[in-house]
Design a protein around this motif. Sequence first.
Motif, PDB file in Angstrom:
ATOM      1  N   TYR A  87       0.838  -1.192   0.000  1.00 34.38           N
ATOM      2  CA  TYR A  87       0.000   0.000   0.000  1.00 34.38           C
ATOM      3  C   TYR A  87       0.881   1.253   0.000  1.00 34.38           C
ATOM      4  CZ  TYR A  87      -3.362   3.536   1.222  1.00 34.38           C
ATOM      5  OH  TYR A  87      -4.132   4.671   1.192  1.00 34.38           O
ATOM      6  N   TRP A  88       1.899   1.274   0.854  1.00 32.56           N
ATOM      7  CA  TRP A  88       2.801   2.418   0.930  1.00 32.56           C
ATOM      8  C   TRP A  88       3.494   2.661  -0.403  1.00 32.56           C
ATOM      9  CZ3 TRP A  88       8.319   2.328   0.859  1.00 32.56           C
ATOM     10  CH2 TRP A  88       8.907   3.551   1.133  1.00 32.56           C
ATOM     11  N   CYS A  89       3.986   1.595  -1.025  1.00 28.03           N
ATOM     12  CA  CYS A  89       4.684   1.732  -2.319  1.00 28.03           C
ATOM     13  C   CYS A  89       3.782   2.343  -3.383  1.00 28.03           C
ATOM     14  CB  CYS A  89       5.167   0.370  -2.811  1.00 28.03           C
ATOM     15  SG  CYS A  89       6.638  -0.211  -1.982  1.00 28.03           S
ATOM     16  N   ASN A  90       2.538   1.942  -3.410  1.00 28.98           N
ATOM     17  CA  ASN A  90       1.626   2.400  -4.456  1.00 28.98           C
ATOM     18  C   ASN A  90       0.983   3.751  -4.171  1.00 28.98           C
ATOM     19  OD1 ASN A  90       1.715   0.309  -6.419  1.00 28.98           O
ATOM     20  ND2 ASN A  90       0.631  -1.007  -4.986  1.00 28.98           N
ATOM     21  N   ASN A  91       0.748   4.068  -2.905  1.00 32.41           N
ATOM     22  CA  ASN A  91      -0.047   5.245  -2.570  1.00 32.41           C
ATOM     23  C   ASN A  91       0.707   6.390  -1.912  1.00 32.41           C
ATOM     24  OD1 ASN A  91      -2.980   4.361  -3.126  1.00 32.41           O
ATOM     25  ND2 ASN A  91      -2.054   2.628  -2.077  1.00 32.41           N
ATOM     26  N   GLU A  92       1.862   6.124  -1.327  1.00 33.51           N
ATOM     27  CA  GLU A  92       2.541   7.161  -0.558  1.00 33.51           C
ATOM     28  C   GLU A  92       3.992   7.401  -0.972  1.00 33.51           C
ATOM     29  OE1 GLU A  92       2.062   6.052   3.538  1.00 33.51           O
ATOM     30  OE2 GLU A  92      -0.118   5.893   3.321  1.00 33.51           O
ATOM     31  N   ARG A  93       4.617   6.440  -1.592  1.00 41.24           N
ATOM     32  CA  ARG A  93       6.041   6.537  -1.920  1.00 41.24           C
ATOM     33  C   ARG A  93       6.232   7.259  -3.260  1.00 41.24           C
ATOM     34  NH1 ARG A  93      10.110   1.466  -2.844  1.00 41.24           N
ATOM     35  NH2 ARG A  93      12.001   2.595  -2.354  1.00 41.24           N
ATOM     36  N   PHE A  94       6.796   8.432  -3.194  1.00 44.19           N
ATOM     37  CA  PHE A  94       7.067   9.193  -4.412  1.00 44.19           C
ATOM     38  C   PHE A  94       8.251   8.582  -5.145  1.00 44.19           C
ATOM     39  CE2 PHE A  94       5.020  12.170  -1.526  1.00 44.19           C
ATOM     40  CZ  PHE A  94       4.005  12.660  -2.335  1.00 44.19           C
ATOM     41  N   GLN A  95       8.188   8.594  -6.469  1.00 47.03           N
ATOM     42  CA  GLN A  95       9.270   8.050  -7.279  1.00 47.03           C
ATOM     43  C   GLN A  95       9.771   9.104  -8.252  1.00 47.03           C
ATOM     44  OE1 GLN A  95       8.518   4.223  -9.022  1.00 47.03           O
ATOM     45  NE2 GLN A  95       7.389   3.520  -7.240  1.00 47.03           N
ATOM     46  N   HIS A  96      11.064   9.268  -8.268  1.00 45.78           N
ATOM     47  CA  HIS A  96      11.687  10.258  -9.149  1.00 45.78           C
ATOM     48  C   HIS A  96      11.333   9.994 -10.614  1.00 45.78           C
ATOM     49  CE1 HIS A  96      14.553  13.183 -10.568  1.00 45.78           C
ATOM     50  NE2 HIS A  96      15.111  12.264 -11.335  1.00 45.78           N
ATOM     51  N   LYS A  97      11.369   8.739 -11.029  1.00 42.89           N
ATOM     52  CA  LYS A  97      11.098   8.408 -12.433  1.00 42.89           C
ATOM     53  C   LYS A  97       9.653   8.677 -12.835  1.00 42.89           C
ATOM     54  CE  LYS A  97      10.236   3.527 -11.604  1.00 42.89           C
ATOM     55  NZ  LYS A  97      10.710   2.182 -11.767  1.00 42.89           N
ATOM     56  N   LEU A  98       8.771   8.910 -11.848  1.00 40.23           N
ATOM     57  CA  LEU A  98       7.367   9.243 -12.133  1.00 40.23           C
ATOM     58  C   LEU A  98       7.098  10.723 -11.866  1.00 40.23           C
ATOM     59  CD1 LEU A  98       5.603   6.150 -10.499  1.00 40.23           C
ATOM     60  CD2 LEU A  98       6.312   6.447 -12.880  1.00 40.23           C
ATOM     61  N   ASN A  99       8.124  11.545 -12.037  1.00 37.95           N
ATOM     62  CA  ASN A  99       8.036  12.991 -11.789  1.00 37.95           C
ATOM     63  C   ASN A  99       7.593  13.292 -10.363  1.00 37.95           C
ATOM     64  OD1 ASN A  99       8.863  13.677 -14.399  1.00 37.95           O
ATOM     65  ND2 ASN A  99       6.768  13.446 -15.166  1.00 37.95           N
ATOM     66  N   ASN A 100       8.195  12.558  -9.411  1.00 39.69           N
ATOM     67  CA  ASN A 100       7.925  12.732  -7.982  1.00 39.69           C
ATOM     68  C   ASN A 100       6.454  12.542  -7.616  1.00 39.69           C
ATOM     69  OD1 ASN A 100      10.620  13.164  -7.279  1.00 39.69           O
ATOM     70  ND2 ASN A 100      10.470  15.281  -7.988  1.00 39.69           N
ATOM     71  N   ARG A 101       5.838  11.596  -8.296  1.00 34.75           N
ATOM     72  CA  ARG A 101       4.467  11.203  -7.965  1.00 34.75           C
ATOM     73  C   ARG A 101       4.474   9.753  -7.493  1.00 34.75           C
ATOM     74  NH1 ARG A 101       1.550  12.730 -13.441  1.00 34.75           N
ATOM     75  NH2 ARG A 101       3.598  12.138 -14.192  1.00 34.75           N
ATOM     76  N   THR A 102       3.399   9.347  -6.851  1.00 37.72           N
ATOM     77  CA  THR A 102       3.246   7.945  -6.477  1.00 37.72           C
ATOM     78  C   THR A 102       2.760   7.172  -7.709  1.00 37.72           C
ATOM     79  OG1 THR A 102       0.926   8.103  -5.855  1.00 37.72           O
ATOM     80  CG2 THR A 102       2.554   8.632  -4.142  1.00 37.72           C
ATOM     81  N   PRO A 103       2.914   5.866  -7.734  1.00 39.77           N
ATOM     82  CA  PRO A 103       2.409   5.093  -8.870  1.00 39.77           C
ATOM     83  C   PRO A 103       0.911   5.303  -9.105  1.00 39.77           C
ATOM     84  CG  PRO A 103       3.931   3.752  -7.633  1.00 39.77           C
ATOM     85  CD  PRO A 103       3.728   5.018  -6.835  1.00 39.77           C
TER      86      PRO A 103
END
Length: 110
Positions: A87-103
């Motif tokens: 849940y954290w990975c998909n909803n709360e963890r920002f990713q640089h490769k996604l323009n600092n958005r969550t999946p």
Amino acid sequence: MKLLREIKKYNLSNLIIHSYQGCHYKLHIYKKILQENDIIQSMSRKGNCYDNACIENFFGHLKCELVYQTYFHTKEDLINAIEVYIYWCNNERFQHKLNNRTPIEFRCTA
């Protein structure tokens, strides 16, 4: 056969099981057991290591960030921790490769 015992122990119908194209995953008896228990078999393409790359990456992060840092007293504790982690990975963890958005944010804007 261990696989058959595990299938009977847990309700695994509608499960998708992914593997590489090893000889034991191609056995007729293995395929038959999966089919009889409504389990879908998925295999990577022959000679293509990139088919499993994203899940291998995920499991690498899961092990480093959760499993190796935590002692689990019961299997239920492990399962709950993995559910929270996903849940954290998909909803709360920002990713640089996604323009600092969550999946989830990325998928909703795509």
